[in-house]
Write a protein that holds these residues in place. Sequence first.
Motif, short mmCIF file in Angstrom:
data_model
loop_
_atom_site.label_atom_id
_atom_site.label_comp_id
_atom_site.label_asym_id
_atom_site.label_seq_id
_atom_site.Cartn_x
_atom_site.Cartn_y
_atom_site.Cartn_z
N THR A 37 -39.26 -18.51 11.14
CA THR A 37 -38.89 -19.81 11.47
C THR A 37 -39.66 -20.06 13.21
O THR A 37 -40.15 -21.16 13.43
N ILE A 38 -39.28 -19.10 13.82
CA ILE A 38 -40.12 -19.40 15.10
C ILE A 38 -41.60 -19.50 15.22
O ILE A 38 -42.29 -20.49 15.85
N GLN A 39 -42.23 -18.74 14.24
CA GLN A 39 -43.69 -18.97 14.02
C GLN A 39 -43.96 -20.29 13.37
O GLN A 39 -44.85 -20.79 13.82
N THR A 40 -43.23 -20.90 12.44
CA THR A 40 -43.99 -21.96 11.71
C THR A 40 -43.42 -23.25 12.62
O THR A 40 -44.26 -24.08 12.66
N GLN A 41 -42.20 -23.25 13.28
CA GLN A 41 -41.84 -24.11 14.04
C GLN A 41 -43.04 -24.42 15.34
O GLN A 41 -43.38 -25.32 15.67
N LYS A 42 -43.55 -23.18 15.83
CA LYS A 42 -44.66 -23.27 16.79
C LYS A 42 -45.97 -23.82 16.11
O LYS A 42 -46.58 -24.57 16.88
N ARG A 43 -46.21 -23.48 15.13
CA ARG A 43 -47.35 -23.69 14.46
C ARG A 43 -47.33 -24.93 13.93
O ARG A 43 -48.56 -25.83 13.89
N TYR A 44 -46.30 -25.57 13.51
CA TYR A 44 -46.24 -26.98 12.85
C TYR A 44 -44.90 -27.73 13.53
O TYR A 44 -43.93 -28.03 12.77
N PRO A 45 -45.19 -28.28 14.51
CA PRO A 45 -44.05 -28.96 15.33
C PRO A 45 -43.99 -30.26 14.68
O PRO A 45 -42.93 -31.01 14.83
N ASP A 46 -44.82 -30.90 13.90
CA ASP A 46 -44.95 -32.23 13.14
C ASP A 46 -45.78 -32.12 11.89
O ASP A 46 -46.39 -31.11 11.56
N ALA A 47 -45.63 -33.10 11.20
CA ALA A 47 -46.56 -33.08 9.88
C ALA A 47 -47.81 -33.16 10.24
O ALA A 47 -48.61 -32.63 9.26
N LYS A 48 -48.38 -33.79 11.09
CA LYS A 48 -49.86 -33.91 11.34
C LYS A 48 -50.39 -32.39 11.48
O LYS A 48 -51.61 -32.03 11.47
N ALA A 49 -49.62 -31.57 12.15
CA ALA A 49 -50.08 -30.40 12.46
C ALA A 49 -50.51 -29.39 11.24
O ALA A 49 -51.21 -28.50 10.95
N PHE A 50 -49.57 -29.52 10.17
CA PHE A 50 -49.69 -28.71 8.87
C PHE A 50 -50.83 -29.57 8.30
O PHE A 50 -51.63 -28.64 7.52
N GLU A 51 -51.15 -30.89 8.30
CA GLU A 51 -52.12 -31.68 7.95
C GLU A 51 -53.57 -30.95 8.32
O GLU A 51 -54.36 -30.62 7.78
N ARG A 52 -53.45 -30.74 9.72
CA ARG A 52 -54.75 -30.22 10.13
C ARG A 52 -55.07 -28.84 9.97
O ARG A 52 -56.25 -28.36 9.76
N ASP A 53 -53.96 -28.17 9.68
CA ASP A 53 -54.12 -26.74 9.14
C ASP A 53 -54.81 -26.54 7.57
O ASP A 53 -54.91 -25.19 7.32
N MET A 54 -54.55 -27.48 6.84
CA MET A 54 -54.84 -27.22 5.48
C MET A 54 -56.23 -26.66 4.96
O MET A 54 -56.40 -26.12 4.30
N PRO A 55 -57.35 -27.32 5.93
CA PRO A 55 -58.54 -26.60 5.44
C PRO A 55 -58.61 -25.11 5.61
O PRO A 55 -59.14 -24.59 4.89
N ARG A 56 -58.00 -24.54 6.93
CA ARG A 56 -58.09 -23.06 6.99
C ARG A 56 -57.11 -22.59 5.90
O ARG A 56 -57.72 -21.41 5.71
N MET A 57 -56.25 -23.28 5.58
CA MET A 57 -55.44 -22.27 4.45
C MET A 57 -56.23 -22.28 2.99
O MET A 57 -56.23 -21.16 2.49
N LEU A 58 -56.86 -23.37 2.77
CA LEU A 58 -57.87 -23.13 1.51
C LEU A 58 -58.82 -22.28 1.69
O LEU A 58 -59.06 -21.50 0.73
N MET A 59 -59.33 -22.21 2.84
CA MET A 59 -60.50 -21.17 3.19
C MET A 59 -59.76 -19.98 3.21
O MET A 59 -60.59 -18.89 2.72
N GLU A 60 -58.72 -19.66 3.55
CA GLU A 60 -58.09 -18.16 3.79
C GLU A 60 -57.83 -17.82 2.15
O GLU A 60 -58.08 -16.81 1.68
#
Length: 689
Positions: free
Chosen positions: A407-430
């Motif tokens: 949770t510490i990691q996810t809260q830091k990485r995704y403080p809001d919805a837009k942070a998750f949205e910005r990370d989606m291309p990386r996730m698909l490339m992963e």
Amino acid sequence: MKYSIIFLGIAALLTACQPKHKPVMISDTTIQASITAITAAHPEADAVLVRRGVEQVAALWQENDGTEADFRELVNSSFAVGCEERKVLYDRLARIIEQCNQSADMLNNTLQEPTTLVGKGEPTSVDWIISGYSPMAHFVEDMFANKIAHICVLNFPHYTLEEKNTLGKEWTRQEWAYARLGDIFTDRVPGNIMAAYSQALSDAENYIAGYNIMMHCLRNEQGEQLWQEPMALLSHWNLRDELKSNYVAGDEAMRRLGKEKQEMIYQVMLRIIRQEIPQCVINNDKLLWCPTTNIVSGNPNSAIKLKVDISREPDTRYQQIINIFHALQSIDAYRPDAPSHVLRTFNEDLQIPYEEIESLFTQLIQSDEVKQVASIIRERLGRDLRPYDIWYDGFKSRSSISEEVLTIQTQKRYPDAKAFERDMPRMLMELGFAPNKAKEVTSHIVVEAARGSGHARPCVGREQPARLRTRIGDKGMDYKGYNIAVHEFGHNVEEVISLYDIDYYTLAGIPNTGFTEASAFLFQERDMQLLGYEAKGKKGESLLDMIWGMYEIMGVSLVDMRMWQWLYAHPTATAAELREAVLVIAAEVWNEYYAPILGEKDSPLLGIYSHMVGYALYLPAYPIGNLVQYQLDEHLASYLTPQAWAQEYTRIYQQGSLTPDAWMRGAVGRPMSVEPILKAVRERLKVRE
């Protein structure tokens, strides 16, 4: 969970009624004369297609459509002659339907924002009313009124499921697209009836979205507080996930606390199912509640001193189901070919007969393989199993990692919805998607903070985005929310690919909701990989986790299925009567398939799922999705690089909305079955021996 968009309505709930417009009996003479006239004027026309189209238009004709002469004039003048003219008509009709769908979707999203999204202001009484409105409530009715529907039926007639599964083996993609267009105008349910159904669904969804249990306000019989930090958990999703998270490693004190928390959550669930939960503790942090004794007391940390009514929730949970059922009864009156929601769900929506699904589920849940997996769990826990061990989470690789750390990691990485949205291309490339494909897919997905547990709302036209709605706390996205968000992301990726990569609009989508759940599960099981962790869990462990999860959700689905059968056998039942019936049904399923393994005779635990309240007969889609997921996983395992995996995943979901049988054969070369996973578990258990 995928959010099922209902474009067909809202208004006040209607009671069952009879059709206002009786069908005109178009005589056999008129039907035959029209068929003869068309084939004489166009000798090159497909005689079988002409007959099918004319007969289906006649079956749908009503007195307000006109006379028999009007019927003859319409069908004789509206038949599309030749392949080119038919293709032009298809393209125009498909474009009209797409535009109507996405325009309605855009308006629906705007109207529902205050009740579904965080940050749009607190919903007013007007917002709750308008949230159920749908501008497409009268679409089908209007299309029949202006004769567009009749023209569509004439040229693109409907095929039964059996016909699709047999004739479809030889169909081209274009023929499949034409057949799917023929599925759109198969009945004439008035818009106000569909509006009532949509309103009932909306009311139930809003009820569930606000059903939070304040865990820090719970107390055990000794008055002790088990959850120290403020925590509001939505029923049932968050309660279940919190229970799972307490299968913890560590010293004896930690394990004892984890088990005590699980026992308390179990008691909360039982109170909800039985409707014994005090109304005043729902979504309320001003009171203390002991679920075991059901005693409510004042909260010493609150400055507000309340005089409260501690009476139980008055069967509100079951009244929502009754309301939806009555709305569906109104639809039944207009569907003599499928006069129940049960028939329509299995034969039309899932496209797999009820008996076949029930047989698949019972075959797995009473298998020897499940019993052997239960023995492994019992051995690992070092105790007899309890009913809530149906959610045992110890096979997952993440179980060895503290949820607090995650949770510490996810809260830091995704403080809001837009942070998750910005990370989606990386996730698909992963996962192996090429950079340009990852950016293309995610450009059609919008992430929004949800009031409820979250859901995926599909794009229904190529000018509207898919929407990933997920719950995000004040400190950011906790691990539970992240895990759910990855699940919803899997839905959205499928939704984009099965629309934007499809050759014909009417083939957009998947065979049924279970197939999009399969995509969501494929992504969800890779959530740790997307956080940067290597998959340390053994393949055999994930296999055991999967079959145990199927064991759980198949039983839940059987309860849902049997509840709906009971409703149709007792059409005038009250909410209180339904409550008692669900308790009996859940206990019967439990005693037959679960008590021998998990103990505690007559437990109603299988009745906890919120889907039973707000999503009429959606639950069977989950185990269907599990079965599809396993067969896809098994197939995709042969694609050894992430890039190859992503390419094959894309190919599979580019098939679109074929029937389940045709889709599975095209995907993995064989039909859906429980045998592949049972076989794999048997082999895994032999290795363990």
